[in-house]
Design an enzyme around this catalytic site. Structure first.
Site, PDB file in Angstrom:
ATOM      1  N   SER A  37       0.802  -1.229   0.000  1.00 36.51           N
ATOM      2  CA  SER A  37       0.000   0.000   0.000  1.00 36.51           C
ATOM      3  C   SER A  37       0.833   1.276   0.000  1.00 36.51           C
ATOM      4  O   SER A  37       0.335   2.326  -0.377  1.00 36.51           O
ATOM      5  CB  SER A  37      -0.929   0.025   1.209  1.00 36.51           C
ATOM      6  N   ASP A 345      -3.172   8.144   8.005  1.00 32.87           N
ATOM      7  CA  ASP A 345      -4.299   7.334   8.490  1.00 32.87           C
ATOM      8  C   ASP A 345      -3.891   6.358   9.586  1.00 32.87           C
ATOM      9  O   ASP A 345      -4.633   5.432   9.889  1.00 32.87           O
ATOM     10  CB  ASP A 345      -4.930   6.574   7.321  1.00 32.87           C
ATOM     11  N   HIS A 348      -0.167   4.835   7.039  1.00 25.97           N
ATOM     12  CA  HIS A 348       0.502   5.405   5.864  1.00 25.97           C
ATOM     13  C   HIS A 348       0.848   6.878   6.101  1.00 25.97           C
ATOM     14  O   HIS A 348       0.174   7.550   6.877  1.00 25.97           O
ATOM     15  CB  HIS A 348      -0.403   5.267   4.640  1.00 25.97           C
TER      16      HIS A 348
END
Ligand SMILES: *[C@@H]1O[C@H](CO)[C@@H](O)[C@H](O)[C@H]1NC(C)=O
Ligand SMILES: *[C@@H]1O[C@H](CO)[C@@H](O)[C@H](O)[C@H]1NC(C)=O
Ligand SMILES: *[C@@H]1O[C@H](CO)[C@@H](O)[C@H](O)[C@H]1NC(C)=O
Length: 378
Positions: A37, A345, A348
């Site tokens: 991610s 978040d 990240h």
């Protein structure tokens, strides 16, 4: 503060000069990336749509609000490090392979991104045998590499043509491996068991690099893991640990950061081994850990006010709640100035942090490039 803005200013001018006068411009004809991610520019979202699965949180606002102004599948308020790297090298943003593969092959002329959020280095069936399940995706590094190999013939028609294409490409291998550990820690796996995965993860990354070398790839960036003990997600999971488990100057959990450093040490050694065994290969380890540690030890130098609290999250001491992730369900607790936060978040980085990380990657590349082995063209 004046000192922080002048440092920023200095960085911007230096990077500008580096781009203007360095041989980096025009050095590469494509960029291919693999990872999770931290690098996913829309693959998991595309896969969830094509498989009619529940949309990932990256499909919902406020993801994307700073730069794209809508969610793109990136778990960030804006651009990721790979986006900044592409921009700085004069490339368009890398198209997510799984998002575009049926659409426009010509869109991949300058590269493609195979990174999938949630992806692990080790394959899902192997991890499942160890009792570690992947709740997000089964697209491990090996699957990403298979997709790449299936896709390559659409860009070049003979093995020598493919070798030349790959020889002129920049391969960004990672960050990958972080999720092998994250999923284990989330699922309460014993740390010794997770530690045993580290050499296997590093071997898997090395095999992927060696396979790409066989296909003709010459230049690699290999980013290491971030200081996971500083992430709001881990700080929340292990909240209430003894005071002496925290680094008093940063608020980070020392033993988790040591875990990241252990992975990085093995990865760095592996990179060195490949470099020594394969003359002619440019392989650059990227020290994300120490770049990011500077955010926590001297935040004001980077314009950060909040280091270990997430900008967008579900509340709590670190503004992180795993059942109320930024984006889905809709979260009201989003900060007004993401650029003053390190963490977007809880897992990240914000665009602001990604920009610094990309700059460090880029400088690493620029310092190496004068001595890079230029591939032979046939
Ligand atoms: C998964 O990884 C293990 C260990 O690296 C390997 O032995 C096995 O063949 C892999 N399985 C698949 C389906 O790729
Ligand atoms: C991954 O999962 C999908 C379904 O979600 C399945 O079709 C596919 O075969 C799986 N791939 C692997 C390598 O296990
Ligand atoms: C996290 O969110 C859930 C669901 O809204 C809530 O029940 C729980 O109390 C929250 N946890 C914390 C620690 O705030």
């Amino acid at each position: 503060m004046a000192s922080s803005s002048s440092l920023k200013h200095h960085f911007i001018i230096v990077s500008f000069l580096i781009v203007m006068f360095s041989p980096v411009n025009g050095y590469f004809t494509s960029i291919f990336s693999f990872g999770d991610s931290l690098t996913d520019t829309g693959n998991l979202l595309a896969i969830s749509i094509s498989e009619s699965k529940r949309r990932p949180s990256s499909a919902f606002p406020p993801n994307g609000r700073t730069f794209f102004h809508h969610p793109t599948g990136r778990r960030c308020d804006g651009r990721l490090a790979i986006d900044f790297l592409a921009e700085t090298l004069g490339f368009p943003f890398l198209p997510p392979y799984y998002g575009c593969k049926n659409g426009r092959p010509e869109g991949f002329r300058k590269g493609a991104n195979f990174a999938v959020a949630g992806a692990t280095a080790l394959n899902s069936s192997f991890l499942a045998e160890k009792g570690i399940h992947n709740p997000t995706t089964n697209m491990s590094l090996g699957d990403q590499l298979s997709s790449f190999k299936d896709f390559l013939p659409s860009l070049c028609s003979s093995s020598s043509e493919c070798k030349e294409l790959l020889g002129n490409s920049l391969i960004v291998m990672g960050e990958i491996g972080g999720n092998d550990y994250n999923h284990g820690f989330e699922q309460g796996t014993n740390i010794e068991k997770i530690r045993h995965l580290v050499p296997l993860v590093v071997d898997t990354i090395a095999s992927a690099i060696n396979e790409l070398i066989e296909l003709g790839a010459v230049t690699f960036l290999v980013p290491g893991n971030y200081p996971i003990g500083c992430t709001p997600a881990y700080l929340t999971s292990f909240q209430g640990s003894d005071k002496d488990k925290y680094d008093p100057s940063t608020g980070c959990l020392t033993w988790l950061n040591q875990f990241s450093e252990h992975h990085n040490e093995l990865l760095r050694r592996e990179v060195e081994k490949i470099r020594n065994l394969r003359p002619g290969i440019n392989i650059i380890y990227v020290d994300n850990y120490n770049t990011a540690m500077r955010f926590y030890s001297s935040p004001e130098q980077f314009g950060f006010r909040e280091t270990i609290r997430a900008c967008c999250g579900g509340g709590g001491v670190y503004n992180y709640n795993s059942s109320r992730i930024c984006g889905n369900p809709p979260v009201k607790k989003c900060c007004s100035y993401p650029s003053s936060f390190v963490s977007w978040d809880g897992v990240h980085y914000t665009e602001a942090a990604n920009k610094w990380l990309a700059m460090a990657e880029f400088e690493e590349l620029v310092h190496t490039i004068p001595s890079l082995n230029k591939p032979q063209s046939s």
